[in-house]
Design a protein around this motif. Structure first.
Motif, PDB file in Angstrom:
ATOM      1  N   UNK A 175      64.869  42.382  30.230  1.00 42.33           N
ATOM      2  CA  UNK A 175      63.604  42.440  29.489  1.00 42.33           C
ATOM      3  C   UNK A 175      63.469  43.767  28.772  1.00 42.33           C
ATOM      4  N   UNK A 176      62.541  43.789  27.798  1.00 42.53           N
ATOM      5  CA  UNK A 176      62.313  45.024  27.050  1.00 42.53           C
ATOM      6  C   UNK A 176      62.185  44.729  25.581  1.00 42.53           C
ATOM      7  N   UNK A 198      66.269  36.417  28.684  1.00 40.35           N
ATOM      8  CA  UNK A 198      66.057  37.682  27.985  1.00 40.35           C
ATOM      9  C   UNK A 198      64.633  37.614  27.442  1.00 40.35           C
ATOM     10  N   UNK A 199      63.810  38.609  27.803  1.00 41.55           N
ATOM     11  CA  UNK A 199      62.402  38.604  27.407  1.00 41.55           C
ATOM     12  C   UNK A 199      62.148  39.784  26.480  1.00 41.55           C
ATOM     13  N   UNK A 200      61.939  39.465  25.203  1.00 42.05           N
ATOM     14  CA  UNK A 200      61.723  40.475  24.172  1.00 42.05           C
ATOM     15  C   UNK A 200      60.215  40.677  24.003  1.00 42.05           C
ATOM     16  N   UNK A 201      59.760  41.939  24.060  1.00 49.75           N
ATOM     17  CA  UNK A 201      58.312  42.204  24.008  1.00 49.75           C
ATOM     18  C   UNK A 201      57.717  41.932  22.625  1.00 49.75           C
ATOM     19  N   UNK A 202      58.502  42.166  21.572  1.00 48.38           N
ATOM     20  CA  UNK A 202      57.946  41.945  20.229  1.00 48.38           C
ATOM     21  C   UNK A 202      57.703  40.461  19.988  1.00 48.38           C
ATOM     22  N   UNK A 203      56.647  40.164  19.254  1.00 52.19           N
ATOM     23  CA  UNK A 203      56.318  38.769  18.979  1.00 52.19           C
ATOM     24  C   UNK A 203      57.042  38.290  17.733  1.00 52.19           C
ATOM     25  N   UNK A 246      57.013  38.545  25.294  1.00 52.69           N
ATOM     26  CA  UNK A 246      56.829  38.522  26.755  1.00 52.69           C
ATOM     27  C   UNK A 246      57.413  39.796  27.374  1.00 52.69           C
ATOM     28  N   UNK A 247      56.824  40.180  28.517  1.00 53.90           N
ATOM     29  CA  UNK A 247      57.337  41.378  29.189  1.00 53.90           C
ATOM     30  C   UNK A 247      57.250  41.232  30.700  1.00 53.90           C
ATOM     31  N   UNK A 378      61.009  48.473  12.829  1.00 50.07           N
ATOM     32  CA  UNK A 378      59.869  47.635  12.426  1.00 50.07           C
ATOM     33  C   UNK A 378      59.733  46.421  13.345  1.00 50.07           C
ATOM     34  N   UNK A 379      60.862  45.843  13.734  1.00 48.90           N
ATOM     35  CA  UNK A 379      60.815  44.607  14.517  1.00 48.90           C
ATOM     36  C   UNK A 379      60.561  44.856  16.002  1.00 48.90           C
ATOM     37  N   UNK A 380      61.153  45.929  16.545  1.00 51.50           N
ATOM     38  CA  UNK A 380      61.150  46.093  18.011  1.00 51.50           C
ATOM     39  C   UNK A 380      60.469  47.376  18.493  1.00 51.50           C
ATOM     40  N   UNK A 381      59.929  48.187  17.552  1.00 50.99           N
ATOM     41  CA  UNK A 381      59.357  49.483  17.955  1.00 50.99           C
ATOM     42  C   UNK A 381      58.164  49.313  18.885  1.00 50.99           C
ATOM     43  N   UNK A 382      57.978  50.273  19.776  1.00 53.38           N
ATOM     44  CA  UNK A 382      56.847  50.223  20.717  1.00 53.38           C
ATOM     45  C   UNK A 382      55.566  50.496  19.936  1.00 53.38           C
TER      46      UNK A 382
END
Ligand code: FAD
Length: 481
Positions: A175-176, A198-203, A246-247, A378-382
């Motif tokens: 995840x992350x 695999x859980x990617x936080x970005x929507x 999701x996280x 842009x896609x995955x930044x916190x």
């Protein structure tokens, strides 16, 4: 202590710190431009994180190990070029633990030997130029239970699998945020783990905005895109689900992780109430991007950008005379960027002509890879701001969540300390709460601490860049090789 030197006197001496993709590329370019070069790496082998492996310099990888590597031929060519060049000295197990600025240039303090061995050999270098290619380590946002055994960073899981062929667990969840989660899941599956997802936080919206905007601009980066497509195909083969928005917001277990809570996230990464579900695991690997290793750059006085990378110009020169930087210390852009930037840094540090044909090619390659970096950010930044105060991920935390793992400082204690001392200054809170004073010196927690405090600034000044024994310090004060 007398500075250590190699090769013929009279030629420009370039020291490259780091023998990952950026450092190897810099060393080769500097040597080809006529410099004498010393390459120092703390690891036992060259290759850095991307080409991490267990074998010695002359050993072949097994077929099994080769399956976990990408671009291995590029590595072999680069490594052989560096090792065989008469003007290059390569020193592995060489930890640069301090750097100093002097009027006549930088000075680097090095210990050579097995990590934490009592008999490491101290060396000091006073080169004409330093190329910092020290890479990054992965960044993990804290959540309740993240200190349980069995919870690792994705990078640690990847390193263990690549170097030792060992999976961190048998039922593993990844995840992350970021494309790095894909190779980690693929590697874990290849070494025998069941990857539950695999859980990617970005929507989806952020991912589409980052990756699908003006796709033709990605034309120069087909190699990286093909690599990512290969991982995606592997995920389909191993039936690994990929979920976005999701996280992992909590880990649970007695003595080690036994389950995690997964929640859906809003666009600020705040958990959406009522969407939580619990999944049984025996390991979880979490990373939300990378943090550059800035200790040596800060010690050498280089300017740092607002995004907290070493600031470099088009020739990879930093704001400090005699100091260049390349690879993930200057931005998270992947292996191709590290190779192009390393080449430019080594070439320029050695006094190579900036308008040479190969330099122009490297500039073009770097520009293409930076397009990938912009999209990744842009896609995955916190997210930095949420609807209330601070980014949404702060709502994963309870007052009891440990933030500084070395000194066991919780989120509640950080907030109380700031209130009692009337200060959110990270250095003040560090001294009063002890967050960031432990063995990692804030590498893991400092970004989270400043986000929790809502304070600008960072804890990046670490005059001693790696743990050293007092005996080593005493010996370093005596004569060297
Ligand atoms: C743990 C981890 C695993 C990764 N795995 C992958 C992967 O499998 N696939 C992928 O696409 N990307 C991966 N990445 C991203 C990857 O790091 C980059 O794409 C690429 O390796 C960056 O190259 P670099 O040369 O800038 O840094 P690195 O490859 O990180 O090389 C930096 C080198 O500097 C050395 N070093 C650092 N500080 C010192 C010091 N003070 N003294 C001496 N030596 C020092 C380190 O030992 C290291 O060898 C990973 C990142 C991390 C943090």
């Amino acid at each position: 202590m007398t500075p250590h030197s190699i090769g013929r006197p009279g030629r420009r001496h370039v020291v490259v710190v780091g023998a990952g993709p950026a450092g190897l590329s810099a060393a080769r370019a500097a040597a080809e431009a006529g410099a004498r070069v010393t390459v120092l790496d703390a690891s036992h082998a060259t290759g850095g994180q991307y080409w991490r492996h267990a074998a010695g310099p002359h050993e072949q990888l097994t077929d099994e190990e080769l399956r976990l590597q990408h671009g291995w031929d590029t590595y072999c060519v680069l490594d052989a070029a560096v090792r065989s060049h008469p003007a290059v000295e390569l020193v592995t197990r060489a930890q640069v633990w301090a750097a100093e600025r002097h009027d006549d240039g930088p000075r680097l303090h090095v210990l050579v030997g097995e990590p934490d061995d009592a008999g490491r050999v101290p060396l000091t270098f006073s080169p004409d130029a330093v190329v910092l290619a020290t890479g990054a380590h992965d960044r993990t946002l804290p959540f309740p239970g993240w200190e349980l055994p069995g919870v690792t960073t994705a990078g640690a899981a990847q390193a263990l699998a690549k170097a030792d062929g060992v999976a961190v667990g048998s039922r593993v969840l990844v995840a992350g945020a970021g494309p790095f989660l894909l190779p980690v899941a693929a590697t874990l599956a290849a070494v025998g783990a069941t990857v539950l997802g695999v859980h990617e936080a970005s929507r989806a919206g952020a991912l589409a905005r980052g990756w699908l905007d003006r796709p033709w601009r990605l034309a120069g980066t087909s190699g990286k895109l093909l690599e990512l497509a290969g991982y995606a195909a592997g995920h389909v083969r191993h039936r690994i689900p990929y979920r976005v928005g999701e996280a992992v917001v909590a880990a649970h277990g007695h003595g080690r992780v036994e389950a995690v809570t997964i929640s859906r996230l809003d666009p600020t990464w705040a958990p959406i109430a009522g969407t939580e579900r619990v999944v049984e695991v025996d390991a979880v690997c979490v990373s939300h991007g990378f943090t550059p290793r800035l200790e040596l750059a800060v010690a050498l006085g280089t300017a740092i950008t607002t995004e907290r990378f070493v600031d470099v110009d088009v020739r990879q020169r930093t704001s400090s005379p005699h100091v260049w930087a390349a690879g993930e210390t200057t931005g998270i852009a992947g292996v191709d960027a590290a190779l192009a930037e390393g080449w430019l840094a080594g070439h320029d540090a050695a006094g190579g002509a900036p308008d040479e044909r190969r330099a122009r090619t490297a500039v073009r390659r770097r520009a293409a890879t930076h397009e990938v970096a912009r999209r990744m950010a842009a896609a995955h930044g916190i997210p930095v701001q949420g609807a209330g105060s601070g980014p949404g991920w702060l709502r994963w935390l309870t007052d009891d969540t440990v933030v500084c793992r070395c000194e066991e400082v919780t989120a509640g204690r950080l907030r109380d300390t700031a209130a009692v001392t009337c200060s959110t200054d990270p250095v003040s809170v560090k001294l009063t709460s002890r967050a960031g004073l432990g063995i990692c010196q804030g590498r893991m927690c400092s970004a989270a601490v400043t986000a929790i405090l809502g304070a600008p600034g960072a804890l990046e000044s670490r005059p001693v860049a790696a743990p050293v024994r007092l005996g080593d310090l005493a010996r370093a004060a005596g004569p060297s090789a």
